[in-house]
Design a protein around this motif. Sequence first.
Motif, PDB file in Angstrom:
ATOM      1  N   ASP A  52       0.839  -1.429   0.357  1.00 55.02           N
ATOM      2  CA  ASP A  52      -0.026   0.308   0.418  1.00 55.02           C
ATOM      3  C   ASP A  52       0.781   1.166  -0.023  1.00 55.02           C
ATOM      4  N   ALA A  53       1.938   0.931   1.142  1.00 55.79           N
ATOM      5  CA  ALA A  53       2.905   2.264   0.699  1.00 55.79           C
ATOM      6  C   ALA A  53       3.549   2.780  -0.786  1.00 55.79           C
ATOM      7  N   LEU A  54       3.979   1.850  -1.385  1.00 53.39           N
ATOM      8  CA  LEU A  54       3.852   2.108  -2.491  1.00 53.39           C
ATOM      9  C   LEU A  54       3.187   2.132  -3.073  1.00 53.39           C
ATOM     10  N   GLU A  55       2.125   1.501  -3.213  1.00 57.01           N
ATOM     11  CA  GLU A  55       0.658   1.747  -4.271  1.00 57.01           C
ATOM     12  C   GLU A  55       0.286   3.616  -3.883  1.00 57.01           C
ATOM     13  N   VAL A  56       0.839   3.954  -2.943  1.00 58.30           N
ATOM     14  CA  VAL A  56       0.358   5.661  -2.667  1.00 58.30           C
ATOM     15  C   VAL A  56       1.674   5.904  -3.284  1.00 58.30           C
ATOM     16  N   MET A  57       2.742   6.004  -2.958  1.00 61.80           N
ATOM     17  CA  MET A  57       3.929   6.604  -4.192  1.00 61.80           C
ATOM     18  C   MET A  57       3.686   6.317  -5.582  1.00 61.80           C
ATOM     19  N   HIS A  58       3.188   5.199  -5.878  1.00 60.85           N
ATOM     20  CA  HIS A  58       3.176   5.718  -7.635  1.00 60.85           C
ATOM     21  C   HIS A  58       2.206   6.080  -7.395  1.00 60.85           C
ATOM     22  N   ARG A 108       0.955   9.350  -6.952  1.00 58.37           N
ATOM     23  CA  ARG A 108       1.116  10.612  -6.083  1.00 58.37           C
ATOM     24  C   ARG A 108       2.274  10.477  -8.016  1.00 58.37           C
ATOM     25  N   GLY A 109       2.549  10.080  -8.396  1.00 60.90           N
ATOM     26  CA  GLY A 109       3.902  10.463  -8.940  1.00 60.90           C
ATOM     27  C   GLY A 109       5.171  10.214  -9.037  1.00 60.90           C
ATOM     28  N   GLU A 110       5.945   9.598  -7.470  1.00 57.12           N
ATOM     29  CA  GLU A 110       6.969   9.377  -7.167  1.00 57.12           C
ATOM     30  C   GLU A 110       7.217   8.283  -7.352  1.00 57.12           C
ATOM     31  N   THR A 111       7.602   8.087  -8.750  1.00 55.03           N
ATOM     32  CA  THR A 111       8.112   6.969  -9.605  1.00 55.03           C
ATOM     33  C   THR A 111       9.883   6.487  -9.838  1.00 55.03           C
ATOM     34  N   GLU A 112      10.287   7.429  -9.421  1.00 56.27           N
ATOM     35  CA  GLU A 112      11.282   7.168  -8.312  1.00 56.27           C
ATOM     36  C   GLU A 112      11.595   6.787  -6.944  1.00 56.27           C
ATOM     37  N   VAL A 113      12.397   5.631  -6.795  1.00 58.27           N
ATOM     38  CA  VAL A 113      12.779   5.683  -5.577  1.00 58.27           C
ATOM     39  C   VAL A 113      14.611   5.915  -5.448  1.00 58.27           C
ATOM     40  N   HIS A 114      14.746   7.248  -4.162  1.00 60.32           N
ATOM     41  CA  HIS A 114      16.061   7.246  -4.037  1.00 60.32           C
ATOM     42  C   HIS A 114      16.831   7.095  -3.086  1.00 60.32           C
ATOM     43  N   ALA A 115      17.404   6.001  -4.027  1.00 58.93           N
ATOM     44  CA  ALA A 115      17.981   4.952  -3.111  1.00 58.93           C
ATOM     45  C   ALA A 115      19.034   5.681  -2.055  1.00 58.93           C
ATOM     46  N   THR A 116      19.461   6.805  -2.475  1.00 59.08           N
ATOM     47  CA  THR A 116      21.099   7.344  -1.058  1.00 59.08           C
ATOM     48  C   THR A 116      20.156   7.406  -0.437  1.00 59.08           C
ATOM     49  N   THR A 117      19.381   8.521  -0.845  1.00 61.98           N
ATOM     50  CA  THR A 117      18.644   9.155   0.527  1.00 61.98           C
ATOM     51  C   THR A 117      17.689   7.864   1.831  1.00 61.98           C
ATOM     52  N   LEU A 118      16.970   7.272   0.828  1.00 63.94           N
ATOM     53  CA  LEU A 118      16.487   5.790   1.656  1.00 63.94           C
ATOM     54  C   LEU A 118      17.521   5.715   2.288  1.00 63.94           C
ATOM     55  N   ALA A 119      18.805   4.923   2.149  1.00 66.96           N
ATOM     56  CA  ALA A 119      19.267   4.511   2.641  1.00 66.96           C
ATOM     57  C   ALA A 119      20.722   4.693   3.339  1.00 66.96           C
ATOM     58  N   ARG A 120      20.023   6.108   3.740  1.00 68.89           N
ATOM     59  CA  ARG A 120      20.787   7.277   4.079  1.00 68.89           C
ATOM     60  C   ARG A 120      19.802   7.436   6.305  1.00 68.89           C
TER      61      ARG A 120
END
Length: 103
Positions: free
Chosen positions: A60-66, A68-80
């Motif tokens: 569900d969290a990923l569906e919300v992102m999708h 809302r147009g958040e098509t890219e996962v910002h891996a560096t930021t999320l890894a931090r």
Amino acid sequence: MLPPEPPPLPALTRAEAELIDRYLDAVDLLGRINPAVHGDTYRRLRAAQALVAKAVALRDALEVMHRRGETEVHATTLARALRVLDGERRTARVGLPPPSDDA
């Protein structure tokens, strides 16, 4: 003496924060289920049952992102963010423990 303050979380959208939280929920449960770690089956069964709901919340969290147009996962930021939230220790529980002398 108090432990040092953790670094601040990077700026995340609400959906990214939800993704991180739900991912770590699932990781924690997978760590409890890990068959390579000594423990009882009842605890693993309860964790596996809870994992179903956590997987739905993660989806569900990923569906919300999708949506809302958040098509890219910002891996560096999320890894931090994961590192600040003790993600390295938590995800390590999912892997194989180091080999023992009797194995």
